[in-house]
Design a protein around this motif. Structure first.
Motif, PDB file in Angstrom:
ATOM      1  N   LEU A 101       3.912   9.694  -8.022  1.00 35.24           N
ATOM      2  CA  LEU A 101       4.819   9.916  -9.147  1.00 35.24           C
ATOM      3  C   LEU A 101       4.077   9.878 -10.491  1.00 35.24           C
ATOM      4  CD1 LEU A 101       7.792   7.799  -7.800  1.00 35.24           C
ATOM      5  CD2 LEU A 101       7.636  10.300  -7.897  1.00 35.24           C
ATOM      6  N   THR A 102       3.099   9.013 -10.613  1.00 35.97           N
ATOM      7  CA  THR A 102       2.296   8.947 -11.844  1.00 35.97           C
ATOM      8  C   THR A 102       1.514  10.237 -12.041  1.00 35.97           C
ATOM      9  OG1 THR A 102       2.104   6.545 -11.706  1.00 35.97           O
ATOM     10  CG2 THR A 102       0.449   7.687 -13.022  1.00 35.97           C
ATOM     11  N   THR A 103       0.908  10.730 -10.966  1.00 35.92           N
ATOM     12  CA  THR A 103       0.162  11.986 -11.051  1.00 35.92           C
ATOM     13  C   THR A 103       1.079  13.140 -11.431  1.00 35.92           C
ATOM     14  OG1 THR A 103      -1.415  11.189  -9.407  1.00 35.92           O
ATOM     15  CG2 THR A 103      -1.341  13.565  -9.773  1.00 35.92           C
ATOM     16  N   GLY A 104       2.260  13.193 -10.805  1.00 34.80           N
ATOM     17  CA  GLY A 104       3.228  14.246 -11.145  1.00 34.80           C
ATOM     18  C   GLY A 104       3.645  14.181 -12.604  1.00 34.80           C
ATOM     19  N   PHE A 105       3.825  12.981 -13.123  1.00 36.52           N
ATOM     20  CA  PHE A 105       4.196  12.790 -14.527  1.00 36.52           C
ATOM     21  C   PHE A 105       3.057  13.236 -15.448  1.00 36.52           C
ATOM     22  CE2 PHE A 105       4.131   9.932 -18.258  1.00 36.52           C
ATOM     23  CZ  PHE A 105       5.282  10.385 -18.887  1.00 36.52           C
ATOM     24  N   LYS A 106       1.829  12.825 -15.138  1.00 37.14           N
ATOM     25  CA  LYS A 106       0.681  13.174 -15.980  1.00 37.14           C
ATOM     26  C   LYS A 106       0.391  14.672 -15.977  1.00 37.14           C
ATOM     27  CE  LYS A 106      -1.712   8.753 -15.911  1.00 37.14           C
ATOM     28  NZ  LYS A 106      -2.898   8.016 -15.475  1.00 37.14           N
TER      29      LYS A 106
ATOM     30  N   ARG B  15       0.823  -1.207   0.000  1.00 37.60           N
ATOM     31  CA  ARG B  15       0.000   0.000   0.000  1.00 37.60           C
ATOM     32  C   ARG B  15       0.857   1.257   0.000  1.00 37.60           C
ATOM     33  NH1 ARG B  15      -1.368   1.086   4.935  1.00 37.60           N
ATOM     34  NH2 ARG B  15       0.180   2.716   4.812  1.00 37.60           N
ATOM     35  N   THR B  16       1.920   1.238   0.813  1.00 38.08           N
ATOM     36  CA  THR B  16       2.815   2.397   0.880  1.00 38.08           C
ATOM     37  C   THR B  16       3.466   2.655  -0.468  1.00 38.08           C
ATOM     38  OG1 THR B  16       3.262   2.023   3.221  1.00 38.08           O
ATOM     39  CG2 THR B  16       4.875   3.339   2.009  1.00 38.08           C
ATOM     40  N   LEU B  17       3.984   1.614  -1.083  1.00 40.77           N
ATOM     41  CA  LEU B  17       4.632   1.785  -2.391  1.00 40.77           C
ATOM     42  C   LEU B  17       3.632   2.159  -3.474  1.00 40.77           C
ATOM     43  CD1 LEU B  17       7.212  -1.122  -2.203  1.00 40.77           C
ATOM     44  CD2 LEU B  17       7.659   1.334  -2.001  1.00 40.77           C
ATOM     45  N   SER B  18       2.422   1.646  -3.383  1.00 44.19           N
ATOM     46  CA  SER B  18       1.372   2.018  -4.343  1.00 44.19           C
ATOM     47  C   SER B  18       1.066   3.505  -4.241  1.00 44.19           C
ATOM     48  CB  SER B  18       0.098   1.215  -4.096  1.00 44.19           C
ATOM     49  OG  SER B  18       0.288  -0.132  -4.423  1.00 44.19           O
ATOM     50  N   ALA B  19       1.041   4.014  -3.018  1.00 44.72           N
ATOM     51  CA  ALA B  19       0.779   5.440  -2.815  1.00 44.72           C
ATOM     52  C   ALA B  19       1.879   6.287  -3.444  1.00 44.72           C
ATOM     53  CB  ALA B  19       0.653   5.743  -1.321  1.00 44.72           C
ATOM     54  N   ILE B  20       3.117   5.877  -3.276  1.00 40.22           N
ATOM     55  CA  ILE B  20       4.240   6.636  -3.839  1.00 40.22           C
ATOM     56  C   ILE B  20       4.210   6.549  -5.370  1.00 40.22           C
ATOM     57  CG2 ILE B  20       6.754   6.883  -3.894  1.00 40.22           C
ATOM     58  CD1 ILE B  20       5.201   7.599  -1.184  1.00 40.22           C
TER      59      ILE B  20
ATOM     60  N   GLY C 228       2.694  16.872 -15.812  1.00 40.18           N
ATOM     61  CA  GLY C 228       3.819  17.530 -16.451  1.00 40.18           C
ATOM     62  C   GLY C 228       4.858  18.048 -15.480  1.00 40.18           C
ATOM     63  N   ALA C 229       4.697  17.787 -14.188  1.00 38.90           N
ATOM     64  CA  ALA C 229       5.658  18.256 -13.189  1.00 38.90           C
ATOM     65  C   ALA C 229       6.918  17.397 -13.202  1.00 38.90           C
ATOM     66  CB  ALA C 229       5.031  18.258 -11.799  1.00 38.90           C
ATOM     67  N   LEU C 230       6.788  16.134 -13.658  1.00 36.53           N
ATOM     68  CA  LEU C 230       7.931  15.222 -13.729  1.00 36.53           C
ATOM     69  C   LEU C 230       8.127  14.791 -15.177  1.00 36.53           C
ATOM     70  CD1 LEU C 230       7.072  12.943 -10.643  1.00 36.53           C
ATOM     71  CD2 LEU C 230       8.646  14.882 -10.711  1.00 36.53           C
ATOM     72  N   ARG C 231       9.387  14.692 -15.601  1.00 39.16           N
ATOM     73  CA  ARG C 231       9.677  14.293 -16.987  1.00 39.16           C
ATOM     74  C   ARG C 231       9.528  12.791 -17.178  1.00 39.16           C
ATOM     75  NH1 ARG C 231      15.234  17.321 -17.678  1.00 39.16           N
ATOM     76  NH2 ARG C 231      15.809  15.227 -17.096  1.00 39.16           N
ATOM     77  N   PHE C 232       9.775  12.016 -16.127  1.00 42.06           N
ATOM     78  CA  PHE C 232       9.705  10.561 -16.210  1.00 42.06           C
ATOM     79  C   PHE C 232       8.860  10.025 -15.052  1.00 42.06           C
ATOM     80  CE2 PHE C 232      13.884  11.843 -17.827  1.00 42.06           C
ATOM     81  CZ  PHE C 232      13.785  11.366 -19.130  1.00 42.06           C
ATOM     82  N   ASN C 233       8.198   8.917 -15.307  1.00 43.99           N
ATOM     83  CA  ASN C 233       7.452   8.251 -14.248  1.00 43.99           C
ATOM     84  C   ASN C 233       8.290   7.077 -13.758  1.00 43.99           C
ATOM     85  OD1 ASN C 233       5.676   7.061 -12.511  1.00 43.99           O
ATOM     86  ND2 ASN C 233       4.100   6.643 -14.029  1.00 43.99           N
ATOM     87  N   VAL C 234       9.198   7.354 -12.836  1.00 46.56           N
ATOM     88  CA  VAL C 234      10.097   6.301 -12.361  1.00 46.56           C
ATOM     89  C   VAL C 234       9.342   5.251 -11.542  1.00 46.56           C
ATOM     90  CG1 VAL C 234      12.169   7.721 -12.388  1.00 46.56           C
ATOM     91  CG2 VAL C 234      10.783   7.625 -10.323  1.00 46.56           C
ATOM     92  N   GLY C 235       8.204   5.612 -11.015  1.00 44.24           N
ATOM     93  CA  GLY C 235       7.420   4.662 -10.237  1.00 44.24           C
ATOM     94  C   GLY C 235       6.869   3.518 -11.078  1.00 44.24           C
TER      95      GLY C 235
END
Length: 176
Positions: free
Chosen positions: A53-58, A44-49, A60-67
């Motif tokens: 990261l997915t939301t940040g990528f979508k 659950r903790t890792l899913s939240a992170i 446009g705040a992050l260039r890559f979705n490392v998650g």
């Protein structure tokens, strides 16, 4: 929601003053290695992170979705371990031998595999007799939508006994 906020705060503490833009897969793996608790809690903790990261990528705040590359720990279902043993069911039925309504409720729960809330919400029109023999079909609505199951004579008889009562909203059981 509180658990997710706690997960985000834990991750923020782990990465310190670094920006999320600088986080790599190695950082996520290192963070995962620090987690304690059950596999379900770590998942659950890792899913939240990953969701963060997915939301940040979508957005446009992050260039890559490392998650996206992070593998979540497997969670072994323990559902089968939570079932009643035959002797436990026998003890329950013996304890309510002189209480027909309680006995019928136990038989209905065990015979249908219903959750308590599914049985409490069960209405007469969700009981359909089998035209080919004893027993019938029960449609249960609950946590994961609806499902129809066939029940044998004993469970059907218990459900019919419960359905004879005069409960509000055509439900077969009222919890008092």
């Amino acid at each position: 929601r509180v658990a997710y906020e706690r997960d985000y705060a834990r991750f923020r503490t782990f990465i310190g003053s670094r920006s999320l833009r600088t986080i790599g897969l190695g950082d996520l793996s290192d963070f995962a290695a620090t987690l304690t608790g059950s596999a379900a809690t770590r998942r659950r903790t890792l899913s939240a992170i990953k969701a963060l990261l997915t939301t940040g990528f979508k957005m446009g705040a992050l260039r890559f979705n490392v998650g996206a590359a992070l593998r979540l720990p497997k969670v072994v279902s323990r559902r089968a371990e939570r079932r009643l043993e035959e002797i436990e069911l026998f003890r329950l039925l013996t304890a309510v031998e002189n209480k027909p309504r309680d006995r019928a409720i136990i038989e209905a729960l065990y015979g249908t595999g219903a959750r308590v809330d599914e049985l409490v919400q069960l209405k007469r029109q969700q009981l359909v007799p089998d035209i080919d023999g004893p027993g019938g079909y029960v449609t249960l609505y609950g946590k994961h939508g609806g499902r129809t199951i066939r029940v044998g004579r004993r469970t059907w008889d218990a459900l019919q006994f419960l359905a004879q009562g005069r409960e509000p909203d055509d439900r077969i059981i009222a919890i008092t």
